[in-house]
Design a protein around this motif. Sequence first.
Motif, PDB file in Angstrom:
ATOM      1  N   LEU A 150       0.845  -1.190   0.000  1.00 21.21           N
ATOM      2  CA  LEU A 150       0.000   0.000   0.000  1.00 21.21           C
ATOM      3  C   LEU A 150       0.880   1.239   0.000  1.00 21.21           C
ATOM      4  CD1 LEU A 150      -1.526   0.539   3.600  1.00 21.21           C
ATOM      5  CD2 LEU A 150       0.579  -0.668   3.115  1.00 21.21           C
ATOM      6  N   THR A 151       0.282   2.362  -0.386  1.00 20.37           N
ATOM      7  CA  THR A 151       1.012   3.623  -0.344  1.00 20.37           C
ATOM      8  C   THR A 151       0.945   4.127   1.090  1.00 20.37           C
ATOM      9  OG1 THR A 151       0.313   4.022  -2.629  1.00 20.37           O
ATOM     10  CG2 THR A 151       1.278   5.873  -1.428  1.00 20.37           C
ATOM     11  N   PHE A 152       1.908   3.708   1.870  1.00 21.25           N
ATOM     12  CA  PHE A 152       1.857   3.853   3.325  1.00 21.25           C
ATOM     13  C   PHE A 152       1.616   5.293   3.753  1.00 21.25           C
ATOM     14  CE2 PHE A 152       2.636   2.424   7.543  1.00 21.25           C
ATOM     15  CZ  PHE A 152       3.416   3.369   8.192  1.00 21.25           C
ATOM     16  N   ALA A 153       2.270   6.226   3.116  1.00 26.98           N
ATOM     17  CA  ALA A 153       2.216   7.623   3.550  1.00 26.98           C
ATOM     18  C   ALA A 153       0.851   8.267   3.319  1.00 26.98           C
ATOM     19  CB  ALA A 153       3.306   8.426   2.854  1.00 26.98           C
ATOM     20  N   THR A 154      -0.065   7.555   2.690  1.00 25.22           N
ATOM     21  CA  THR A 154      -1.409   8.109   2.473  1.00 25.22           C
ATOM     22  C   THR A 154      -2.441   7.539   3.441  1.00 25.22           C
ATOM     23  OG1 THR A 154      -2.074   6.451   0.820  1.00 25.22           O
ATOM     24  CG2 THR A 154      -0.908   8.411   0.016  1.00 25.22           C
ATOM     25  N   TYR A 155      -2.004   6.664   4.330  1.00 23.51           N
ATOM     26  CA  TYR A 155      -2.903   6.013   5.273  1.00 23.51           C
ATOM     27  C   TYR A 155      -2.693   6.524   6.690  1.00 23.51           C
ATOM     28  CZ  TYR A 155      -4.448   2.470   1.949  1.00 23.51           C
ATOM     29  OH  TYR A 155      -5.028   1.826   0.886  1.00 23.51           O
ATOM     30  N   ASP A 156      -3.793   6.810   7.365  1.00 19.82           N
ATOM     31  CA  ASP A 156      -3.736   6.963   8.809  1.00 19.82           C
ATOM     32  C   ASP A 156      -3.487   5.574   9.409  1.00 19.82           C
ATOM     33  OD1 ASP A 156      -6.487   9.369   9.040  1.00 19.82           O
ATOM     34  OD2 ASP A 156      -4.376   9.642   8.509  1.00 19.82           O
ATOM     35  N   MET A 157      -2.658   5.519  10.445  1.00 16.43           N
ATOM     36  CA  MET A 157      -2.326   4.240  11.050  1.00 16.43           C
ATOM     37  C   MET A 157      -2.759   4.219  12.506  1.00 16.43           C
ATOM     38  SD  MET A 157      -0.992   2.502   8.604  1.00 16.43           S
ATOM     39  CE  MET A 157      -0.463   1.094   9.594  1.00 16.43           C
ATOM     40  N   THR A 165      -3.109  -6.152  29.045  1.00 16.24           N
ATOM     41  CA  THR A 165      -2.957  -7.463  28.416  1.00 16.24           C
ATOM     42  C   THR A 165      -4.009  -7.644  27.325  1.00 16.24           C
ATOM     43  OG1 THR A 165      -1.994  -8.474  30.386  1.00 16.24           O
ATOM     44  CG2 THR A 165      -3.076  -9.949  28.816  1.00 16.24           C
ATOM     45  N   ALA A 166      -3.548  -7.953  26.121  1.00 16.67           N
ATOM     46  CA  ALA A 166      -4.444  -8.083  24.972  1.00 16.67           C
ATOM     47  C   ALA A 166      -3.629  -8.491  23.749  1.00 16.67           C
ATOM     48  CB  ALA A 166      -5.165  -6.761  24.692  1.00 16.67           C
ATOM     49  N   VAL A 167      -4.348  -8.834  22.694  1.00 15.68           N
ATOM     50  CA  VAL A 167      -3.716  -8.924  21.377  1.00 15.68           C
ATOM     51  C   VAL A 167      -3.784  -7.535  20.765  1.00 15.68           C
ATOM     52  CG1 VAL A 167      -3.768  -9.970  19.103  1.00 15.68           C
ATOM     53  CG2 VAL A 167      -4.365 -11.337  21.122  1.00 15.68           C
ATOM     54  N   TYR A 168      -2.653  -7.056  20.293  1.00 12.97           N
ATOM     55  CA  TYR A 168      -2.558  -5.713  19.711  1.00 12.97           C
ATOM     56  C   TYR A 168      -2.482  -5.835  18.189  1.00 12.97           C
ATOM     57  CZ  TYR A 168      -2.051  -3.499  24.229  1.00 12.97           C
ATOM     58  OH  TYR A 168      -2.291  -3.035  25.510  1.00 12.97           O
ATOM     59  N   TYR A 169      -3.341  -5.052  17.529  1.00 10.62           N
ATOM     60  CA  TYR A 169      -3.461  -5.091  16.076  1.00 10.62           C
ATOM     61  C   TYR A 169      -3.081  -3.751  15.466  1.00 10.62           C
ATOM     62  CZ  TYR A 169      -6.375  -9.216  16.958  1.00 10.62           C
ATOM     63  OH  TYR A 169      -6.849 -10.428  17.370  1.00 10.62           O
ATOM     64  N   CYS A 170      -2.499  -3.824  14.320  1.00 11.71           N
ATOM     65  CA  CYS A 170      -2.186  -2.662  13.505  1.00 11.71           C
ATOM     66  C   CYS A 170      -3.321  -2.484  12.491  1.00 11.71           C
ATOM     67  CB  CYS A 170      -0.861  -2.934  12.791  1.00 11.71           C
ATOM     68  SG  CYS A 170      -0.263  -1.662  11.713  1.00 11.71           S
ATOM     69  N   TYR A 171      -3.681  -1.233  12.214  1.00  7.12           N
ATOM     70  CA  TYR A 171      -4.791  -0.939  11.304  1.00  7.12           C
ATOM     71  C   TYR A 171      -4.413   0.233  10.424  1.00  7.12           C
ATOM     72  CZ  TYR A 171      -9.539   0.323   9.824  1.00  7.12           C
ATOM     73  OH  TYR A 171     -10.662   0.605   9.093  1.00  7.12           O
ATOM     74  N   GLY A 182     -12.264   5.782   4.839  1.00  8.71           N
ATOM     75  CA  GLY A 182     -13.274   4.877   5.369  1.00  8.71           C
ATOM     76  C   GLY A 182     -13.039   3.411   5.080  1.00  8.71           C
ATOM     77  N   PHE A 183     -11.916   3.079   4.501  1.00  8.09           N
ATOM     78  CA  PHE A 183     -11.597   1.684   4.199  1.00  8.09           C
ATOM     79  C   PHE A 183     -10.290   1.344   4.888  1.00  8.09           C
ATOM     80  CE2 PHE A 183     -12.226  -2.130   1.862  1.00  8.09           C
ATOM     81  CZ  PHE A 183     -10.973  -2.609   1.564  1.00  8.09           C
ATOM     82  N   GLY A 184     -10.174   0.096   5.376  1.00  8.51           N
ATOM     83  CA  GLY A 184      -8.973  -0.230   6.116  1.00  8.51           C
ATOM     84  C   GLY A 184      -8.541  -1.664   6.018  1.00  8.51           C
ATOM     85  N   TYR A 185      -7.328  -1.896   6.547  1.00  5.32           N
ATOM     86  CA  TYR A 185      -6.720  -3.217   6.575  1.00  5.32           C
ATOM     87  C   TYR A 185      -6.213  -3.497   7.988  1.00  5.32           C
ATOM     88  CZ  TYR A 185      -6.451  -2.389   1.525  1.00  5.32           C
ATOM     89  OH  TYR A 185      -6.754  -2.096   0.221  1.00  5.32           O
ATOM     90  N   TRP A 186      -6.341  -4.764   8.384  1.00  4.81           N
ATOM     91  CA  TRP A 186      -5.887  -5.192   9.710  1.00  4.81           C
ATOM     92  C   TRP A 186      -4.696  -6.133   9.590  1.00  4.81           C
ATOM     93  CZ3 TRP A 186      -7.700  -3.262  14.182  1.00  4.81           C
ATOM     94  CH2 TRP A 186      -8.949  -2.626  14.185  1.00  4.81           C
TER      95      TRP A 186
END
Length: 115
Positions: A26-33, A90-96, A101-105
């Motif tokens: 993906l074009t990383f610099a165009t996504y909010d993380m 304590t949890a599973v931590y996910y990157c998004y 309005g569209f995203g990836y996990w």
Amino acid sequence: VRLVESGGGLVQPGGSLRLSCAASGLTFATYDMSWARQAPGKERELVATVTSDGGGTNFAGSVKGRFTISRDNTKNVVYLQMNSLKPEDTAVYYCYAARRGFGYWGQGTQVTVSS
């Protein structure tokens, strides 16, 4: 698109961890993380967000003052620095990754805070 988290593990209360999320496809610099977490039996909770250019951040009240989020758009990586960790972190931590309005996990990394 691929988001790969790393850096999780077991840490004592009061300790620190730094999570990393490497992005590709993906074009990383165009996504909010963002980073989100999900504890057993609980809903997934958004804990931190950084804007696409790194100029803005937002945190859940439960982590404000203890966690920081940053990104390196030259390396396509987002970080979550977690300090003063508590058992309730304590949890599973996910990157998004999100844009328009569209995203990836990512697949997640386990963080366990215990003595």
